[in-house]
Design a protein around this motif. Structure first.
Motif, PDB file in Angstrom:
ATOM      1  N   ARG A 209       0.851  -1.190   0.000  1.00 38.18           N
ATOM      2  CA  ARG A 209       0.000   0.000   0.000  1.00 38.18           C
ATOM      3  C   ARG A 209       0.884   1.237   0.000  1.00 38.18           C
ATOM      4  N   ARG A 210       0.362   2.318  -0.515  1.00 39.60           N
ATOM      5  CA  ARG A 210       1.055   3.614  -0.516  1.00 39.60           C
ATOM      6  C   ARG A 210       0.362   4.542   0.474  1.00 39.60           C
ATOM      7  N   PRO A 211       1.036   5.630   0.885  1.00 34.52           N
ATOM      8  CA  PRO A 211       0.380   6.583   1.799  1.00 34.52           C
ATOM      9  C   PRO A 211      -0.975   7.025   1.252  1.00 34.52           C
ATOM     10  N   GLY A 212      -1.966   7.040   2.136  1.00 37.59           N
ATOM     11  CA  GLY A 212      -3.320   7.419   1.764  1.00 37.59           C
ATOM     12  C   GLY A 212      -4.196   6.231   1.391  1.00 37.59           C
TER      13      GLY A 212
ATOM     14  N   VAL B 103       6.768   3.217   9.109  1.00 38.39           N
ATOM     15  CA  VAL B 103       5.430   3.323   8.536  1.00 38.39           C
ATOM     16  C   VAL B 103       4.481   3.799   9.624  1.00 38.39           C
ATOM     17  N   SER B 104       3.673   4.817   9.346  1.00 39.07           N
ATOM     18  CA  SER B 104       2.637   5.272  10.274  1.00 39.07           C
ATOM     19  C   SER B 104       1.293   4.777   9.759  1.00 39.07           C
TER      20      SER B 104
ATOM     21  N   LYS C 187      -5.354   2.551   7.524  1.00 39.82           N
ATOM     22  CA  LYS C 187      -4.910   3.519   6.520  1.00 39.82           C
ATOM     23  C   LYS C 187      -3.410   3.772   6.690  1.00 39.82           C
ATOM     24  N   VAL C 188      -2.676   3.730   5.582  1.00 43.36           N
ATOM     25  CA  VAL C 188      -1.262   4.079   5.605  1.00 43.36           C
ATOM     26  C   VAL C 188      -1.196   5.609   5.629  1.00 43.36           C
ATOM     27  N   ILE C 189      -0.684   6.145   6.721  1.00 44.31           N
ATOM     28  CA  ILE C 189      -0.603   7.597   6.887  1.00 44.31           C
ATOM     29  C   ILE C 189       0.658   8.139   6.233  1.00 44.31           C
ATOM     30  N   ASP C 190       1.802   7.500   6.525  1.00 41.38           N
ATOM     31  CA  ASP C 190       3.065   8.015   6.015  1.00 41.38           C
ATOM     32  C   ASP C 190       4.102   6.900   5.988  1.00 41.38           C
ATOM     33  N   VAL C 191       5.045   6.994   5.072  1.00 41.23           N
ATOM     34  CA  VAL C 191       6.178   6.078   5.004  1.00 41.23           C
ATOM     35  C   VAL C 191       7.428   6.933   4.863  1.00 41.23           C
TER      36      VAL C 191
END
Length: 79
Positions: A9-12, A33-34, A24-28
């Motif tokens: 997965r990518r951010p968002g 990974v958040s 949900k992936v918040i940030d990398v």
């Protein structure tokens, strides 16, 4: 150990588990990974190291015949 499902997965972007849980992936940033979680309040979400520490503590503190009460870390409030 159960087989591991690997999903990229990518951010968002989000993942769903059944109808009740959304991740949900918040940030990398580099190897960090958040993630954000949406789940009903009755489903505990705890970092694995805290869960394992609780299990270890229960095993050490438990006397034969006595039930131990797990130490609960203060969870962050879900909104």
């Amino acid at each position: 150990m159960l087989p591991l499902l690997l999903i990229t997965r990518r951010p968002g972007e989000r993942l769903r588990i059944d109808d009740e849980i959304q991740i949900k992936v918040i940030d990398v940033i580099g190897s960090h990974v958040s993630l954000g979680f949406h789940a009903p309040k009755h489903i505990p979400i705890v970092r694995s190291e805290l869960h394992e520490r609780t299990i270890d503590t229960e095993g050490k503190d438990k006397e034969p015949g006595l039930k131990s009460v797990p130490a609960s870390p203060s969870p962050k409030t879900r909104s």
